[in-house]
Design an enzyme around this catalytic site. Sequence first.
Site, mmCIF file in Angstrom:
data_model
loop_
_atom_site.group_PDB
_atom_site.id
_atom_site.type_symbol
_atom_site.label_atom_id
_atom_site.label_comp_id
_atom_site.label_asym_id
_atom_site.label_seq_id
_atom_site.Cartn_x
_atom_site.Cartn_y
_atom_site.Cartn_z
ATOM 1 N N TYR A 72 0.838 -1.211 0.000
ATOM 2 C CA TYR A 72 0.000 0.000 0.000
ATOM 3 C C TYR A 72 0.867 1.253 0.000
ATOM 4 C CZ TYR A 72 -3.983 2.997 1.102
ATOM 5 O OH TYR A 72 -4.960 3.958 1.053
ATOM 6 N N PHE A 124 -7.532 19.061 -25.032
ATOM 7 C CA PHE A 124 -8.255 17.800 -25.240
ATOM 8 C C PHE A 124 -9.604 17.864 -24.516
ATOM 9 C CE2 PHE A 124 -9.218 13.319 -24.205
ATOM 10 C CZ PHE A 124 -9.421 12.908 -25.501
ATOM 11 N N ASP A 125 -10.578 17.056 -24.941
ATOM 12 C CA ASP A 125 -11.933 17.208 -24.390
ATOM 13 C C ASP A 125 -12.027 16.967 -22.886
ATOM 14 O OD1 ASP A 125 -11.430 14.584 -25.178
ATOM 15 O OD2 ASP A 125 -13.535 14.080 -25.392
ATOM 16 N N ASP A 215 0.374 18.773 -21.412
ATOM 17 C CA ASP A 215 -0.477 17.592 -21.468
ATOM 18 C C ASP A 215 0.289 16.645 -22.386
ATOM 19 O OD1 ASP A 215 -2.273 15.643 -22.092
ATOM 20 O OD2 ASP A 215 -3.931 16.982 -22.549
ATOM 21 N N ALA A 217 0.421 13.225 -23.172
ATOM 22 C CA ALA A 217 0.040 11.871 -23.591
ATOM 23 C C ALA A 217 0.926 11.319 -24.716
ATOM 24 C CB ALA A 217 -1.421 11.873 -24.016
ATOM 25 N N LYS A 258 -1.003 6.106 -23.706
ATOM 26 C CA LYS A 258 -0.504 6.398 -25.052
ATOM 27 C C LYS A 258 0.997 6.079 -25.099
ATOM 28 C CE LYS A 258 -4.432 8.953 -24.935
ATOM 29 N NZ LYS A 258 -5.266 9.078 -23.748
ATOM 30 N N HIS A 450 -20.477 13.138 -26.163
ATOM 31 C CA HIS A 450 -20.194 12.211 -27.270
ATOM 32 C C HIS A 450 -20.094 10.752 -26.842
ATOM 33 C CE1 HIS A 450 -15.971 12.402 -26.154
ATOM 34 N NE2 HIS A 450 -15.634 11.619 -27.141
HETATM 35 N N1 F0G Z 1 -4.902 14.484 -22.978
HETATM 36 C C1 F0G Z 1 -4.851 14.056 -24.238
HETATM 37 C C2 F0G Z 1 -4.070 14.833 -25.253
HETATM 38 C C3 F0G Z 1 -5.530 12.894 -24.614
HETATM 39 O O1 F0G Z 1 -5.477 12.491 -25.878
HETATM 40 C C4 F0G Z 1 -6.245 12.177 -23.626
HETATM 41 C C5 F0G Z 1 -6.978 10.970 -23.959
HETATM 42 C C6 F0G Z 1 -6.258 12.655 -22.308
HETATM 43 C C7 F0G Z 1 -5.568 13.819 -22.022
HETATM 44 C C8 F0G Z 1 -6.997 11.946 -21.220
HETATM 45 O O2 F0G Z 1 -6.352 10.778 -20.852
HETATM 46 O O3 F0G Z 1 -7.934 8.944 -21.462
HETATM 47 O O4 F0G Z 1 -6.026 8.560 -19.922
HETATM 48 O O5 F0G Z 1 -7.953 9.870 -19.190
HETATM 49 N N2 F0G Z 1 -7.222 10.618 -25.120
HETATM 50 C C9 F0G Z 1 -7.875 9.420 -25.532
HETATM 51 C C10 F0G Z 1 -8.047 9.462 -27.015
HETATM 52 C C11 F0G Z 1 -9.109 9.060 -24.798
HETATM 53 O O6 F0G Z 1 -8.745 8.593 -27.553
HETATM 54 O O7 F0G Z 1 -7.468 10.330 -27.677
HETATM 55 P P1 F0G Z 1 -7.121 9.470 -20.339
#
Ligand code: F0G
Length: 458
Positions: A72, A124-125, A215, A217, A258, A450
């Site tokens: 833990y 990102f969304d 960000d 990823a 990613k 979406h």
């Molecule tokens: N930032 C970026 C640039 C992303 O592409 C994503 C996720 C996230 C943050 C959020 O990360 O999914 O681990 O919570 N992108 C995925 C996609 C979902 O299909 O592009 P997460």
Amino acid sequence: MKLPYAEPFKIKMVEKIHRSTQEQREKWIKEAKYNLFNLKSQHVFIDLLTDSGTGAMSDKQWSAMMVGDESYAGATSFYIMKAAIKKILGFEHFLPTHQGRAAENVLFSATIKEGDVVPGNSHFDTTKGHIEFRKAKAIDCTIDEAFDTTINHPFKGNIDLDKLEKVLKKYPKEKIPMIIVTITCNSSGGQPVSVQNMKDIRQLADKYEVPIFYDSARFAENAYFIKLREEAYKNMTIKEIVHEMFKYADGMTMSSKKDAIVNMGGFIAMRSKELYKKASTFNIIYEGYVTYGGMSGRDMNALAQGLDEGTDFDYLEARIKQVQYLGEKCIANGIPIQQPIGGHAIFIDAKRFLPQIPKEEYIAQTVAIELYIVGGIRGVEIGTILADRDPETRENRYPDLELVRLAIPRRTYTNNHMDYVATVMKQIFDTRHEAKKGLRILSEAPIMRHFTVELDKL
Ligand code: F0G
């Protein structure tokens, strides 16, 4: 003789995927209310919904999982991940989280309040969702070239410095908790940000005393493009470029699904001990204790190994060459796609694909549904449905680009699969004039619609 190119790996384990008929798919997608997220994965032949968490781990990652420490507190796996983050990304402090949006939730809980503004490059969304959820505003400062899919700019993820400075000038620094630079910029097509742009953003950030978070990823894919396209860095290794990139940031959020090539995981990393302490409280509330934060020990081990493999030039070359392979086939067939081709995906320009469909009928979703019906291929809409409604007026936000993204999972499909996708796309493109109507929304969620939206064919 110059030898032909071949991937620097071989396959040790395979997974069966399922074919189906067009008739079956028509029934399944109707039952799924024309929302591709509602489909069962067995009903998809080639799944290009996302490259997130869908890649194939290596034998070394799987073996690292066997020696995960599930304690833990103070697990060895935590320290393995900490060492990898320090070595590869250069940050002193980090908090594990279960995925990228959880990293955003924890970081923003400690930094963003109502009325704030957060400038960046096409957030990102989930990032935008977490900002707006806190009644703050995400301001898009991406360069204009990014919104014209025909312009061949090498760094379409770049921030327009004039747009950024306008925001920094307009609001007091107390209202700007951070600038977010997304590398690569997913929403504008998997497009990279140059080191030069990162340096320039740093200068502005210093002038106005605002911190910068990346960000991150797809940071390794960003580094690969820098090596190929930015003269000053062409002789550096990917790991050296990664260091150079992160030198200009105060911290980062990471969706490890990613470029760390794991199925689940994320983290926040930062230089400030003070911020680390503040964010730790939120990490404990939302994710878990600071030495595991929503991840198991084995997953942290796999992530640490994935960070190392993901920043290897040979791996990245194979990865991005496959995306380019599909993209070049599309271009050869006349299919309008975002150019230059992005790092993780092909983005079909739906407005140019189906110009006869009005934007009120969700053009990109219409193309995405056709791809599924004709070929069992699942992509994702990056257009009006994803853009949600304006939080104040509740009107649809119509983005400049209506895209269908076909994201390629890492080390998962072969180029035969890419050929199949290209052929299906060509078939749809050749009969595109027959499409007369798009879709209408039957029901939707108030935010991030979406995922759950229900639609019907007009
Ligand atoms: N930032 C970026 C640039 C992303 O592409 C994503 C996720 C996230 C943050 C959020 O990360 O999914 O681990 O919570 N992108 C995925 C996609 C979902 O299909 O592009 P997460």
